[in-house]
Scaffold this active site. Structure first.
Site: not given
Ligand code: DON
Length: 568
Positions: A380, A398, A422, A452
């Site tokens: 991300t 992301t 997610d 998140s």
């Molecule tokens: O939207 C979200 O919360 C996740 N898809 C974000 C993924 C993310 O931050 C990956 N990093 N480690």
């Protein structure tokens, strides 16, 4: 390899604060900048430079946002890209309004709530993390295009050019991309296009410093530059995306792509210590929980306790833990289920939560069993931009896990996301980040998976004060909240606010994670005595923050990463 040096720093001469030092050979100037006019902090050097060059050419902050978004898609292909989605918070000085835009991916129409379960109802985590079923309908290109149509100034095709050039000319392979390639080469090496773009003929990862060229992506970006968003959602690019998914019996259709729509949302907001915090509302959980954590802590005099003191860390951990209980219970896509946003942020409720926090003992520590996270990664991306008129943007984007689903639409250079992970595969199931999902976050056709991501903007008397955000799954929420606490509650300079030791507690697993350079050993011992299950763990955040102070901008790109703070 980058060796991290750790040092101890004194803030205000009263409290010792551990901060992480910049990576070797790079030095603090790369991560910290001061400027009168504009400022960009991002996780990519080329991206920070490109965004600033768009402003230098007469572009406004939204033009710079579009340039940064496309360029970071090229520069961090393992983290984000046009096969993914994201959120934008935008403070506009003309109408003094903070806008929130949601270009999150959505579940395909053929998705069902039990699509990731076995016949006897067991979850299958890999199915939502790798391969075609992990892919949700991408939203990034629609978001950028529609936001630019409404607020942009320079021609669309001009502001994409830096990304096209970077994809075509390439950049040297850097450490985080190298690590991500090592981790995902088993998937990438079986895909001819991914292999020829990112790997050597024998399927191994090239040496650091090797030029990474993405010619097919350059061509796709050129089409988007010429034709706008329909070049992605219709025609040969859309055909290639659907073919990549359908050829392996996945469920994404041309209609899913054609029907994708970005959404404008009302940001969540709260007054906090004379400031106003605005952050991303559902389908992100981020904004609600950043605010909950800060508001639960506000009645306690953390400043007197001292940063990184046992009492301050204990209360912060308990507030985080409490917020994550609400995340698992109430949060999801508000277009599908009622999310009680007002109630979760009401002063009465937050006062109640604050009183519930035991000032001496860890919450529920003995009633919960630790559950190990399956996987940790730092994908991300986030960037923040501010301009000479005081406009600010904070955007987190992301494709979810490293290289998303690992599915590439042949001939397009587009790496498709694995955002379906997610969702909760079933009530109570955990995702890649150990986040527990409730009823409101079960899969439904056209629903947005709970996020998140917490792009956040703070104003003071309707003037710009701060813009920030981070990658790293559920840790985004706690990293953003702690950066605000450090800066506002503890009055630390912005660099130290970002570089200070961070903790993370997300209710399940019931662990108090502490990241290098850690807390002092007597504080850790005291936290254990209060019932916290202390572990040392990398949290993966990379805060990109900008703050208005002394009539200029201070920009800080997290020294744990490979980004760049750049101003003019
Ligand atoms: O939207 C979200 O919360 C996740 N898809 C974000 C993924 C993310 O931050 C990956 N990093 N480690």
């Amino acid at each position: 390899m980058l060796a991290m040096l750790f040092l101890t720093f004194f803030v205000g001469c009263t409290h010792r604060v551990n901060i992480v030092a910049p990576a070797e050979n790079m030095g603090r100037p790369k991560y910290e900048a001061f400027a009168k006019n504009s400022m960009v902090t991002s996780q990519g050097e080329a991206t920070s430079r490109a965004a600033l060059s768009t402003i230098a050419k007469g572009g406004n902050i939204i033009d710079a946002f579009v340039t940064a978004s496309f360029t970071i898609s090229v520069e961090r292909p393992h983290s984000t890209g046009i096969g993914g989605g994201g959120f934008l918070l935008y403070f506009n000085t003309v109408d003094k309004k903070v806008y929130a835009f949601d270009f999150r991916e959505i579940a395909p129409v053929l998705a069902t709530s039990d699509m990731f379960l076995t016949e006897d109802g067991k979850t299958q985590p890999l199915l939502s993390q790798e391969g075609v079923f992990a892919v949700a309908t991408p939203g990034l290109v629609a978001g950028l295009y529609d936001i630019h149509r409404r607020f942009g100034k320079l021609p669309w095709k001009d502001i994409i050019q830096p990304a096209i050039d970077l994809a075509r000319n390439g950049f040297p392979l850097y450490e985080q991309l190298y690590i991500a390639l090592q981790d995902r080469k088993h998937i990438l090496s079986v895909d001819p296009e991914a292999k020829s773009t990112f790997l050597l003929n024998d399927g191994s990862v090239p040496k650091m410093g090797t030029l990474v060229v993405q010619e097919n992506l350059a061509k796709t970006l050129e089409l988007i530059a010429l034709q706008g968003k329909q070049a992605f959602y219709k025609g040969k690019v859309a055909d290639a995306i659907v073919k990549a998914v359908r050829s392996k019996r996945g469920i994404l259709t041309l209609k899913d792509l054609r029907d994708y729509r970005m959404k404008e949302r009302l940001p969540v907001s709260a007054a906090y210590k004379g400031l106003k915090i605005f952050s991303m509302p559902p389908p992100s959980s981020g904004g609600i929980h950043v605010i909950q954590i800060l508001k639960m802590l506000e009645p306690h005099n953390l400043k007197a306790m001292g940063p990184q003191s046992t009492d301050a860390v204990h209360l912060t951990a308990n507030s985080m833990q409490r917020a994550f209980v609400d995340r698992a219970t109430y949060l999801g896509d508000p277009d599908f289920n009622h999310v009680p946003v007002k109630e979760l942020l009401s002063s009465k409720y937050l006062e109640k939560l604050s009183k519930e926090i035991d000032t001496k003992k860890a919450l529920r520590a003995d009633t919960l069993k630790p559950i190990a996270l399956p996987y940790e990664s730092s994908d991300t991306t986030h960037f923040s931009i501010a301009d000479k008129d005081g406009n600010m943007v904070a955007s987190t984007q992301t494709i979810n896990g490293w290289f998303g689903s690992g599915v590439i639409a042949q001939g397009t250079g587009i790496i498709l996301n694995n955002e379906m992970d997610d969702f909760a595969q079933k009530v109570g199931a955990q995702n890649l980040f150990g986040a527990v999902g409730g009823n409101n976050n079960l899969v439904e056709p056209k629903k947005r998976p709970l996020s998140s991501m917490s792009p956040t903007i703070i104003t003071k008397d309707e003037k710009p004060f701060m813009a920030l955000g981070s990658p790293s799954g559920t840790r985004i929420i706690t990293c953003v909240a702690q950066t605000i606490l450090n800066s506002v509650e503890f009055d630390m300079p912005l660099y130290e606010s970002v570089a200070a030791t961070r903790i993370h507690q997300q209710w399940q697993p019931d662990l108090l994670k502490i990241e290098a350079p850690y807390l002092s050993s007597h504080v850790e011992k005291a936290l254990k005595e209060r019932g916290h299950n202390v572990v040392h763990e990398k949290l993966g955040c990379s805060i990109q923050a900008i703050k208005r102070e002394n009539n200029q901008w201070t920009g800080v790109s997290d020294p744990r990463g490979e980004g760049l703070a750049l101003g003019n």
